[in-house]
Design a protein around this motif. Structure first.
Motif, short mmCIF file in Angstrom:
data_model
loop_
_atom_site.label_atom_id
_atom_site.label_comp_id
_atom_site.label_asym_id
_atom_site.label_seq_id
_atom_site.Cartn_x
_atom_site.Cartn_y
_atom_site.Cartn_z
N ARG A 32 0.84 -1.20 0.00
CA ARG A 32 0.00 0.00 0.00
C ARG A 32 0.87 1.25 0.00
O ARG A 32 1.95 1.27 0.59
CB ARG A 32 -0.90 0.03 1.23
CG ARG A 32 -1.88 -1.11 1.32
CD ARG A 32 -2.66 -1.07 2.61
NE ARG A 32 -1.74 -1.20 3.75
CZ ARG A 32 -2.05 -0.98 5.01
NH1 ARG A 32 -3.27 -0.62 5.34
NH2 ARG A 32 -1.17 -1.13 5.97
N SER A 33 0.37 2.28 -0.63
CA SER A 33 1.06 3.57 -0.61
C SER A 33 0.89 4.18 0.78
O SER A 33 0.03 3.75 1.57
CB SER A 33 0.46 4.51 -1.65
OG SER A 33 -0.86 4.89 -1.27
N GLU A 34 1.67 5.21 1.08
CA GLU A 34 1.54 5.89 2.37
C GLU A 34 0.14 6.48 2.53
O GLU A 34 -0.42 6.44 3.62
CB GLU A 34 2.61 6.99 2.51
CG GLU A 34 4.01 6.44 2.77
CD GLU A 34 4.09 5.52 3.99
OE1 GLU A 34 3.58 5.90 5.07
OE2 GLU A 34 4.65 4.42 3.86
N GLU A 35 -0.42 6.99 1.45
CA GLU A 35 -1.78 7.54 1.52
C GLU A 35 -2.79 6.45 1.81
O GLU A 35 -3.73 6.65 2.60
CB GLU A 35 -2.13 8.27 0.21
CG GLU A 35 -3.44 9.02 0.27
CD GLU A 35 -3.55 10.02 1.43
OE1 GLU A 35 -4.66 10.12 1.99
OE2 GLU A 35 -2.56 10.69 1.77
N GLU A 36 -2.63 5.27 1.22
CA GLU A 36 -3.54 4.15 1.49
C GLU A 36 -3.41 3.68 2.94
O GLU A 36 -4.41 3.37 3.58
CB GLU A 36 -3.25 2.99 0.54
CG GLU A 36 -3.67 3.25 -0.89
CD GLU A 36 -3.17 2.20 -1.85
OE1 GLU A 36 -3.96 1.83 -2.75
OE2 GLU A 36 -2.01 1.74 -1.73
N LYS A 37 -2.19 3.67 3.46
CA LYS A 37 -1.98 3.30 4.86
C LYS A 37 -2.64 4.31 5.79
O LYS A 37 -3.29 3.94 6.77
CB LYS A 37 -0.48 3.19 5.17
CG LYS A 37 0.19 2.01 4.52
CD LYS A 37 1.68 1.99 4.82
CE LYS A 37 2.37 0.87 4.08
NZ LYS A 37 3.82 0.86 4.31
N LYS A 38 -2.49 5.60 5.47
CA LYS A 38 -3.11 6.65 6.27
C LYS A 38 -4.63 6.52 6.24
O LYS A 38 -5.30 6.66 7.27
CB LYS A 38 -2.72 8.02 5.69
CG LYS A 38 -2.04 8.93 6.62
CD LYS A 38 -1.84 10.26 5.91
CE LYS A 38 -0.71 11.01 6.56
NZ LYS A 38 -0.42 12.26 5.89
N GLU A 39 -5.18 6.27 5.07
CA GLU A 39 -6.62 6.12 4.93
C GLU A 39 -7.13 4.92 5.72
O GLU A 39 -8.19 4.98 6.35
CB GLU A 39 -7.00 5.98 3.45
CG GLU A 39 -8.48 5.93 3.20
CD GLU A 39 -9.25 7.13 3.77
OE1 GLU A 39 -10.36 6.91 4.28
OE2 GLU A 39 -8.73 8.26 3.74
N ASN A 40 -6.36 3.83 5.73
CA ASN A 40 -6.76 2.66 6.51
C ASN A 40 -6.75 2.98 8.00
O ASN A 40 -7.65 2.57 8.73
CB ASN A 40 -5.84 1.47 6.21
CG ASN A 40 -6.37 0.21 6.84
OD1 ASN A 40 -7.49 -0.22 6.57
ND2 ASN A 40 -5.58 -0.40 7.71
N SER A 41 -5.75 3.72 8.45
CA SER A 41 -5.69 4.12 9.87
C SER A 41 -6.91 4.96 10.22
O SER A 41 -7.52 4.76 11.28
CB SER A 41 -4.41 4.91 10.16
OG SER A 41 -3.29 4.08 10.04
N ARG A 42 -7.28 5.89 9.35
CA ARG A 42 -8.48 6.70 9.59
C ARG A 42 -9.72 5.83 9.67
O ARG A 42 -10.59 6.03 10.53
CB ARG A 42 -8.65 7.74 8.47
CG ARG A 42 -7.74 8.91 8.61
CD ARG A 42 -8.06 9.98 7.57
NE ARG A 42 -6.79 10.45 7.07
CZ ARG A 42 -6.41 10.48 5.81
NH1 ARG A 42 -7.23 10.15 4.85
NH2 ARG A 42 -5.21 10.90 5.47
#
Length: 129
Positions: A32-42
């Protein structure tokens, strides 16, 4: 309690939830991209907050598991909260068992508790045999 269940460690539970979230028992690389990881955390945090709201409602109504249907009960919501807390820890590669020991030492001193985690574990083992 369901038949053939044995006690699980926190590490085992973290492993299980990690792989539920991945959708596979195989160790697959996280691409996953960093943005995808951030979105998953959210997503995980929002789900956690949602589950807290559901827990509050079920506590207000005193909806308990009666051995037949867990849906819409305090027990179900506690499970869901536990699940999302562990999923968030996994998302950040946090070993909750390790952190538990570290934080427990701090709290023992902070709150001047008279017993250690190890003493509590021995007492638990003595009382559950």
């Amino acid at each position: 309690m369901a038949e053939n269940n044995k006690d699980m460690t926190l590490k085992e539970i973290q492993f299980l939830i990690k792989h539920i979230e991945k959708g596979s028992l195989k160790d697959i690389e996280d691409i996953r991209s960093e943005e995808e990881k951030k979105e998953n955390s959210r997503r995980l945090v929002l789900k956690l907050i949602e589950e807290f709201g559901e827990l509050a409602e079920n506590i207000r109504k005193n909806l308990r598991y009666n051995g037949e249907n867990i849906k819409g009960t305090i027990e179900e919501e506690l499970f869901d909260i536990f699940y999302y807390i562990i999923a968030i820890a996994n998302d950040y590669n946090i070993d909750l068992e390790e952190i538990f020991h570290i934080k427990d030492k701090i709290n023992k001193e902070k709150y001047e508790r008279s017993f250690s985690l190890e003493e509590a574990r021995k007492e638990y083992e003595k009382n559950t045999k």
